[in-house]
Scaffold this active site. Structure first.
Site, mmCIF file in Angstrom:
data_model
loop_
_atom_site.group_PDB
_atom_site.id
_atom_site.type_symbol
_atom_site.label_atom_id
_atom_site.label_comp_id
_atom_site.label_asym_id
_atom_site.label_seq_id
_atom_site.Cartn_x
_atom_site.Cartn_y
_atom_site.Cartn_z
ATOM 1 N N HIS A 1 -0.040 -12.418 1.091
ATOM 2 C CA HIS A 1 -0.587 -11.353 0.382
ATOM 3 C C HIS A 1 -0.796 -11.810 -1.153
ATOM 4 O O HIS A 1 0.409 -11.971 -1.609
ATOM 5 C CB HIS A 1 -0.048 -9.870 0.530
ATOM 6 C CG HIS A 1 -0.857 -8.796 0.276
ATOM 7 N ND1 HIS A 1 -0.330 -7.611 -0.138
ATOM 8 C CD2 HIS A 1 -2.206 -8.952 -0.352
ATOM 9 C CE1 HIS A 1 -1.508 -6.879 -0.344
ATOM 10 N NE2 HIS A 1 -2.435 -7.292 -0.636
ATOM 11 N N TYR B 1 0.665 -1.275 -0.094
ATOM 12 C CA TYR B 1 -0.051 -0.092 -0.101
ATOM 13 C C TYR B 1 0.752 1.233 0.114
ATOM 14 O O TYR B 1 1.251 1.772 1.006
ATOM 15 C CB TYR B 1 -0.895 -0.052 1.296
ATOM 16 C CG TYR B 1 -2.075 -1.039 1.279
ATOM 17 C CD1 TYR B 1 -2.167 -1.968 0.064
ATOM 18 C CD2 TYR B 1 -2.611 -1.491 2.582
ATOM 19 C CE1 TYR B 1 -3.173 -3.001 0.230
ATOM 20 C CE2 TYR B 1 -3.313 -2.537 2.565
ATOM 21 C CZ TYR B 1 -3.423 -3.282 1.523
ATOM 22 O OH TYR B 1 -4.119 -4.539 1.430
#
Length: 329
Positions: free
Chosen positions: A149, A65
Site C-alpha cells: 500500500h 482505512y
C-alpha cells in the site's frame, strides 16, 4: 441482456494469472472507515448488506482505512449469517502498522478508531505483523489478495522486504494473489516489470480526468497478464458531484480540473447520461482492466452506483469524450 439476478457487474472474472476471481465492480471500504466524515456502525452494516444484495462479491480494505475500523466492520459482516466467505474475494493491504498513541478525529482524513496512529513499515517483519493483526482485527481466516500500500517513498524497502515476504506467503498458499496499490503509475509499472505481481490497484490514474495509466502501466500489465483494478474512478469526488467545493485527489479541485470536469459533464448531459455513470464505466472499456473498485458510505450510494453501472451509454458519447481528450480539453 443480463438478468436482474445476474447483472453484468457481478460477473466473476479472473484476476490476472492468479486463479482468483473478482466481480467486475468491487466495494472499496475506505468510506466505511470514516474517510472525510464518520460513519456509524448501523450505516456501515447497511452499506455492506446493500452491496451484497446487489451482487457485489469483491471487497477491498486496509489497516489504513479508519485505523483498522474498515477491516473490523468488513470482517464482522463477512463472518455473520448469510454472507458465505467462500462466495466472495477480499483484499487488504500492508505497509502501514497501527500503533497505540494519540490520534485525533480526521487523522489522515479518517474519522476512525481513536488511540491509534500509523507508521510506514515495508519490511518483511512488518508484512507478517500487519497481516497477523489484520486477520485478528477482521476475524477472517485468510485474505485472498494482499497489496503493498502506497510505497511511494519506500521503493527499496518495499521491493526487498514487503514483496519477497508476500511472494513467500503466496508460494506457501497462505494468500492467493499479491499486488500493489498506489495513486501513481510510474512505480506500479516498475513493480509490474521488475517483480512477479498478480495484480495492481491503480487509483485515480485511469479516469475521465486522468488517463495516464494507459501510457505505460496498462500495456505492461497486458503484456505480463497482470490484473488491473481501477479505483478512484470519481477522482475522490469531482466526477460524482460537480459542486463548487468538489474535491480532486483528496483536495479542493484546481480551477483547470474543474473546467475540464464541467466540459465532461456537458458532453454527458447532451446524451442524457450522468457524468458519474460515464466515470464509473469508463475504465472497463480498456481490455487490460479487470474491474473497478468504488467506495460507498451508505446503502443509498450503493443504489446510485448500481444505477450508474446499469445505465445505457451510447457509443457516440464515448467518442465525444475521447474527442474532448484529444482536443486538449
Amino acid at each position: 441482456m443480463p438478468s436482474p439476478t445476474h447483472p453484468w457487474y457481478a460477473e466473476r472474472v479472473p484476476l490476472g494469472r492468479s486463479g482468483v476471481t473478482v466481480s467486475r465492480i468491487g466495494l472499496g471500504t475506505a468510506p466505511l472507515g470514516g474517510l472525510f466524515s464518520a460513519v456509524g456502525g448501523r450505516q456501515a452494516d447497511d452499506t455492506l448488506e446493500a452491496a451484497w444484495a446487489a451482487g457485489i462479491r469483491y471487497f477491498d480494505t486496509a489497516p489504513h482505512y479508519g485505523a483498522g475500523l474498515a477491516e473490523r466492520r468488513l470482517g464482522a459482516f463477512l463472518t455473520g449469517i448469510g454472507h458465505p466467505r467462500s462466495q466472495c474475494t477480499v483484499s487488504t493491504k500492508v505497509g502501514r502498522l497501527l500503533m497505540p498513541g494519540d490520534s485525533t478525529p480526521g487523522d489522515e482524513a479518517f474519522h476512525g478508531e481513536p488511540g491509534l496512529f500509523r507508521i510506514h513499515d515495508y519490511s518483511a517483519d512488518g508484512v507478517y505483523r500487519s497481516l497477523a493483526e489484520s486477520l485478528e482485527r477482521s476475524g477472517l481466516d485468510a485474505f485472498d489478495v494482499v497489496l503493498i500500500h502506497d510505497p511511494d517513498d519506500h521503493w527499496e524497502e518495499a521491493v526487498t522486504g514487503a514483496y519477497p515476504a508476500l511472494d513467500r506467503l503466496r508460494a506457501e498458499g497462505a494468500i492467493r494473489a499479491i499486488g500493489a496499490g498506489m495513486n501513481q503509475t510510474a512505480m506500479l509499472t516498475r513493480f509490474v516489470t521488475e517483480t512477479d505481481l498478480d495484480c495492481v490497484l491503480v487509483a485515480g490514474r485511469y479516469s475521465l480526468l486522468d488517463r495516464s495509466a494507459a501510457d505505460e502501466l496498462l500495456p505492461a500489465c497486458a503484456k505480463r497478464e497482470v490484473g488491473v483494478l481501477v479505483g478512484g474512478v470519481f477522482n475522490s469526488g469531482i466526477l460524482a458531484n460537480l459542486a463548487p467545493d468538489a474535491t480532486y485527489d483528496y483536495a479542493p479541485a484546481p480551477e483547470a480540473v474543474r473546467r475540464h470536469a464541467l466540459a465532461l459533464g456537458e458532453r454527458c448531459a447532451a446524451y442524457g447520461v450522468a457524468l458519474a455513470a460515464a466515470a464509473l464505466r469508463f475504465p472497463l472499456r480498456h481490455p487490460a482492466v479487470t474491474g473497478v473498485v468504488v467506495g460507498a458510505r451508505s446503502a443509498q450510494e450503493i443504489t446510485v452506483n448500481v444505477a450508474h453501472a446499469t445505465a445505457t451509454i451510447p457509443e457516440e458519447l464515448w467518442a465525444a469524450l475521447d474527442a474532448l481528450e484529444r482536443d486538449g480539453r
